[in-house]
Scaffold this motif. Structure first.
Motif, short mmCIF file in Angstrom:
data_model
loop_
_atom_site.label_atom_id
_atom_site.label_comp_id
_atom_site.label_asym_id
_atom_site.label_seq_id
_atom_site.Cartn_x
_atom_site.Cartn_y
_atom_site.Cartn_z
N VAL A 205 25.76 -41.68 -52.71
CA VAL A 205 25.38 -42.46 -51.52
C VAL A 205 25.67 -43.94 -51.74
CG1 VAL A 205 23.42 -43.19 -50.13
CG2 VAL A 205 23.64 -40.81 -50.79
N CYS A 206 25.28 -44.44 -52.91
CA CYS A 206 25.49 -45.87 -53.18
C CYS A 206 26.98 -46.20 -53.25
CB CYS A 206 24.82 -46.27 -54.49
SG CYS A 206 23.04 -46.22 -54.37
N VAL A 207 27.77 -45.35 -53.91
CA VAL A 207 29.21 -45.63 -54.03
C VAL A 207 29.84 -45.68 -52.65
CG1 VAL A 207 31.40 -44.70 -54.80
CG2 VAL A 207 29.46 -44.68 -56.34
N ILE A 208 29.51 -44.68 -51.82
CA ILE A 208 30.14 -44.64 -50.48
C ILE A 208 29.75 -45.88 -49.69
CG2 ILE A 208 30.12 -43.44 -48.27
CD1 ILE A 208 29.85 -40.83 -49.86
N PHE A 209 28.48 -46.25 -49.75
CA PHE A 209 28.03 -47.42 -49.00
C PHE A 209 28.75 -48.69 -49.48
CE2 PHE A 209 25.28 -51.10 -48.53
CZ PHE A 209 25.00 -51.04 -47.18
N ILE B 25 14.09 -33.54 -57.42
CA ILE B 25 13.21 -33.85 -56.29
C ILE B 25 13.67 -35.13 -55.59
CG2 ILE B 25 10.87 -34.47 -55.61
CD1 ILE B 25 9.87 -32.77 -57.92
N ILE B 26 13.91 -36.17 -56.42
CA ILE B 26 14.30 -37.46 -55.83
C ILE B 26 15.57 -37.29 -54.99
CG2 ILE B 26 15.17 -39.76 -56.36
CD1 ILE B 26 13.32 -39.81 -58.74
N GLN B 27 16.53 -36.52 -55.56
CA GLN B 27 17.79 -36.37 -54.82
C GLN B 27 17.59 -35.60 -53.53
OE1 GLN B 27 21.41 -35.79 -57.20
NE2 GLN B 27 19.99 -35.42 -58.88
N ILE B 28 16.78 -34.55 -53.62
CA ILE B 28 16.56 -33.76 -52.39
C ILE B 28 15.93 -34.63 -51.32
CG2 ILE B 28 15.22 -31.86 -51.40
CD1 ILE B 28 15.69 -30.34 -53.99
N VAL B 29 14.90 -35.42 -51.75
CA VAL B 29 14.22 -36.27 -50.78
C VAL B 29 15.21 -37.28 -50.18
CG1 VAL B 29 12.47 -38.07 -50.51
CG2 VAL B 29 11.95 -36.00 -51.81
N THR B 30 16.04 -37.90 -51.06
CA THR B 30 17.02 -38.87 -50.56
C THR B 30 17.93 -38.23 -49.52
OG1 THR B 30 17.07 -39.69 -52.81
CG2 THR B 30 18.70 -40.58 -51.30
N MET B 31 18.46 -37.05 -49.87
CA MET B 31 19.41 -36.42 -48.97
C MET B 31 18.74 -36.05 -47.64
SD MET B 31 21.88 -36.94 -50.62
CE MET B 31 23.39 -36.34 -49.97
N VAL B 33 16.13 -37.47 -46.23
CA VAL B 33 15.91 -38.69 -45.44
C VAL B 33 17.21 -39.16 -44.83
CG1 VAL B 33 15.29 -41.12 -45.60
CG2 VAL B 33 13.89 -39.40 -46.74
N LEU B 34 18.27 -39.16 -45.66
CA LEU B 34 19.57 -39.65 -45.18
C LEU B 34 20.08 -38.82 -44.01
CD1 LEU B 34 21.47 -41.88 -46.15
CD2 LEU B 34 22.82 -40.11 -47.21
N PHE B 35 20.01 -37.47 -44.18
CA PHE B 35 20.54 -36.63 -43.11
C PHE B 35 19.68 -36.71 -41.86
CE2 PHE B 35 23.05 -34.60 -46.49
CZ PHE B 35 24.28 -34.71 -45.88
N ALA B 36 18.37 -36.89 -42.08
CA ALA B 36 17.49 -37.06 -40.92
C ALA B 36 17.90 -38.31 -40.15
CB ALA B 36 16.04 -37.14 -41.36
N LEU B 37 18.19 -39.39 -40.94
CA LEU B 37 18.59 -40.65 -40.32
C LEU B 37 19.88 -40.47 -39.55
CD1 LEU B 37 17.40 -43.54 -40.47
CD2 LEU B 37 19.20 -44.04 -42.11
#
Lengths: 377, 397
Positions: A205-209, B25-31, B33-37
């Protein structure tokens, strides 16, 4: 023979020091060494002198000696000169000076802008000076300043609200610069850490951004802010244009800061990370206490350069119709009284930016030197 | 000593305390949130577009653009052409100003960097003052200032300044130069040029092999230069000089014939190149200073002459330091060329991202195209940089 005799008049080693030959020291020596050391150098010196002679006096004449400082309009200006356009008409800049600083900020509320400028200066001094008493509180003040400044300028909470469309001129330029600088640093650090994270999804995500932002010009992002961003928001909600621009500028420079900070992080030896791990520090503690202080120290010159770039880029908002100092100036150029005084205007704005950016650059240079001696063994 | 029983925190807490599962867990949560956004934005876009009665499609690209582009040196364009064609014209204009700017900026930047290192105090200080002044002022101000100088200071076409031999004219309508007109037979000269370059390359390789094997050195540069000049020259004479010049001449209020370099292009190219040159000069200076004196002293000790030292020892090493930041300056120049819109030079941002956007109201589509184009250009330049870095690295021990 004569020399030998003169030498013999002294005991060995007692000969007083002779003055160095006059041609190698003092101004003469300096000129010989730095300007006339070889035929090529003599030619270059002559060429440069000719270049300076043909540029500097006419420019000085135009800008200072033949310039007019007070006049009612351009015709009046030219009437005061020996021949029209022989000198600069600074009356134009003088007449619009307050407009250039405050934009259309309502007259009775301008004290708020002045207070904000003074507080800004205090915050800058607080961050830059090392030996202030109570340094910690100065730093807290600097962190709080953007919010205090925003409150002073936009109003609300007891102050008369002032619409953001009334902001303009140097005030707007400084607002964009200060907001961008304050918010892009933490965001940039977060992005840099994300890019170096062990978690692949976060890293991606960071790299793409970062790469996306660095791959497109700021002006396209500003176009997005001015034309497209409202489509992204829930229907019916609007969003102040200045706010949108500030967000875009912050995101833009955060991506560049992230790359600078990443350079600093990569510059640290892996021993630092291992030492932190062996002390049993958690990720955040290790970064707060060991990694970031060193990495940020290395990347200060790059960070300041990014800030200078951001400050210079703030003039691009004129293209989406915001009236920063350049936009206001160009609007004033269309005033029939002052038509065609573009050289004066651009020189004035150029000097303004030069003063701001050059002092930032000098500061970064001095910081670099200071840090360098700190590293020397 | 009574041992306290190990605390047994609940399952979730244990997952959180394990480094591996915490990462997941952190990655799942990030993804999530990101996809929701992204989903929320996509939904908003759909709703908002429907509300104003627009649809997301690139169909507008084949509509007639209905606006003029004053500067299209490569392909035909009229206001009846499509938006797609306008975009292509814009892209070509962007590339033209970027390439011209990069070449000019490199030449000027190297000159300024070497001037700064000169032992002549005056030369070094002139370079320093110029560089510091220029690079601390926004490039947009340079562009606008140069443009206004070009437009206001230069005379109108009727009083154009004759800068050379009655064939080069400078006026506020632009810079007029003769343009070459190729007559039948010019193709032969073109073939001869290509042939000459091929021969020169082959000769160079052969000479290097001979030198590696026997130590015998040929004056490669002079022989290649002779081939490259002589072969097309002979072809040119043999074909009966198939080239004439179309010389600009004043007809009415403007010049006819020849090549016109528009003031917008002139101002943009000049401003971008000297602005970028100032950054390049610092890079060049740093690159040359980075090569320690011992390198050239060692080369001299081996008996290499000055120019061979520069060519074989200093420049290859300095390039390793110079090229990566140089490439990012080229990238900056290309991106800064989007400021063309401020003075009305029709680049990709001004055509499809400016007028086409205003006329069709297709904000999303046009911005996607413009950003995509810049991204592709950036990717090409940075992949070139990576390739070059790799290549240069190989020469290291």
């Amino acid at each position: 023979m004569a020399q030998n005799q003169a030498k013999q008049a002294y005991a060995a080693g007692a000969h007083p020091d002779l003055p160095p030959p006059v041609r190698t020291t003092g101004p003469v020596g300096w000129i010989r060494a730095n300007l006339l050391s070889s035929p090529l150098n003599i030619t270059l010196t002559l060429l440069s002198a000719w270049l300076l002679w043909s540029i500097v006096p006419p420019v000085l004449n135009w800008a200072l000696f033949d310039a007019i400082w007070s006049a009612t309009d351009r015709k009046d200006c030219w009437a005061q000169m020996d021949e029209p356009r022989a000198g600069a008409c600074w009356a134009f800049i003088r007449g619009s000076f307050r407009l250039f600083i405050y934009g259309w900020y309502p007259e009775p509320e301008r004290w708020r802008v002045n207070v904000a400028f003074v507080l800004l200066l205090l915050a800058i001094v607080g961050v830059l000076r090392d030996n202030l008493p109570g340094k910690k509180y100065w730093l807290w003040f600097a962190v709080a300043f953007p919010f205090i400044g925003a409150w002073l300028i936009v109003g609300g909470f007891g102050l008369t609200p002032v619409g953001t469309q009334k902001l303009g001129g140097i005030l707007l330029t400084v607002i964009i610069g200060v907001t961008g600088i304050t918010f892009s640093l933490p965001l940039g650090i977060a992005l840099a850490l994300g890019r170096r994270s062990k978690l692949p999804a976060l890293r991606a995500v960071c790299v793409i951004f970062i790469e996306f932002i660095r791959g497109v010009p700021l002006i396209t992002l500003l176009f997005v802010a001015s034309t497209m961003l409202t489509y992204f928001l829930p229907p019916g909600s609007t969003f102040d244009l200045l706010m949108r621009v500030l967000i875009m500028v912050t995101l833009f420079s955060a991506a560049y800061i992230a790359e600078v900070v990443r350079g600093g992080l990569q510059g640290l030896s892996s021993g630092q990370y291992e030492a932190a791990d062996s002390l049993g520090l958690t990720y955040w503690k290790a970064h707060r206490l060991i990694i970031l202080p060193q990495a940020l120290k290395i990347s200060i010159p790059g960070i300041v350069n990014t800030f200078i770039g951001l400050y210079k880029d703030s003039v691009l908002v004129l293209i989406i119709g915001m009236m920063d100092i350049l936009g206001l100036g160009r609007a004033r150029l269309n005033d029939p009284d002052w038509l065609g005084l573009a050289p004066e205007l651009y020189l004035f704005i150029a000097l303004f930016f030069f003063l701001c950016c050059f002092s930032m650059a000098r500061y970064s240079l001095s910081l670099e030197k200071k840090l360098e001696t700190g590293h020397a063994q | 000593m009574a041992q306290t029983p190990p605390s047994t925190p609940n399952f979730l807490l244990r997952l959180w305390r394990n480094e591996g599962s915490r990462g997941v867990i952190i990655q799942i949560v990030t993804m999530v949130v990101l996809f929701a956004l992204i989903a929320a934005i996509a939904r908003n876009v759909v709703v908002n577009l429907a509300e104003v009665g627009k649809e997301f499609s690139f169909g507008f690209l084949v509509w007639p653009a209905a606006y003029d582009i004053g500067f299209s040196p490569f392909i035909e364009y009229t206001n009846q052409s499509t938006h797609l064609r306008a975009a292509v014209v814009g892209l070509l204009n962007t590339l033209l100003v970027a390439v011209c700017g990069c070449v000019l900026a490199s030449v000027l930047g190297f000159a300024l960097g070497i001037m700064r290192l000169s032992s002549n105090w005056l030369v070094s200080k002139i370079s320093y003052v110029f560089v510091e002044f220029v690079r601390n002022v926004p490039v947009l101000i340079h562009i606008l200032a140069i443009y206004s100088l070009v437009v206001t200071l230069l005379p109108p076409a009727k009083k154009a300044i004759d800068v050379g031999a009655g064939a080069f004219f400078l006026s506020n309508r632009g810079f007029y130069t003769p343009s070459p007109v190729f007559e039948p037979g010019a193709g032969l000269v073109g073939i001869a040029i290509i042939l000459a370059i091929v021969i020169a390359v082959v000769f160079r390789r052969w000479a290097k092999r001979v030198q590696d094997q026997t130590g015998k050195a040929y004056p490669v540069f002079w022989i290649s230069a002779a081939i490259i000049i002589a072969l097309p020259g002979i072809a040119f004479l043999a074909a009966g000089m198939p080239l004439s010049w179309d010389i600009p001449a004043l007809k009415g209020f403007n010049f006819k014939g020849g090549m016109a370099i528009k003031p917008e292009f002139l101002a943009l190219c000049l401003a971008l190149s000297y602005y970028t040159a100032c950054f390049i000069s610092e890079i060049v200076r740093a690159g040359i200073l980075a090569i320690s004196r011992g390198q050239s002293e060692a080369a001299h000790a081996l008996g290499l002459q000055n120019n061979r030292t520069l060519q074989l020892i200093v420049i290859p090493q300095a390039l390793r330091v110079i090229v990566p930041p140089l490439c990012s300056q080229y990238l900056n120049l290309t991106k800064n060329s989007s400021l063309a819109i401020a003075i009305g030079y029709m680049d990709i941002t001004a055509t499809i991202g400016g007028i086409s956007l205003m006329q069709t109201g297709k904000e999303m589509e046009t911005m996607i195209i413009v950003m995509g184009v810049y991204l592709v250009i950036s990717l090409i330049i940075s992949s070139f940089m990576n390739w070059f870095n790799q290549r240069i690295k190989l020469t290291e021990r």
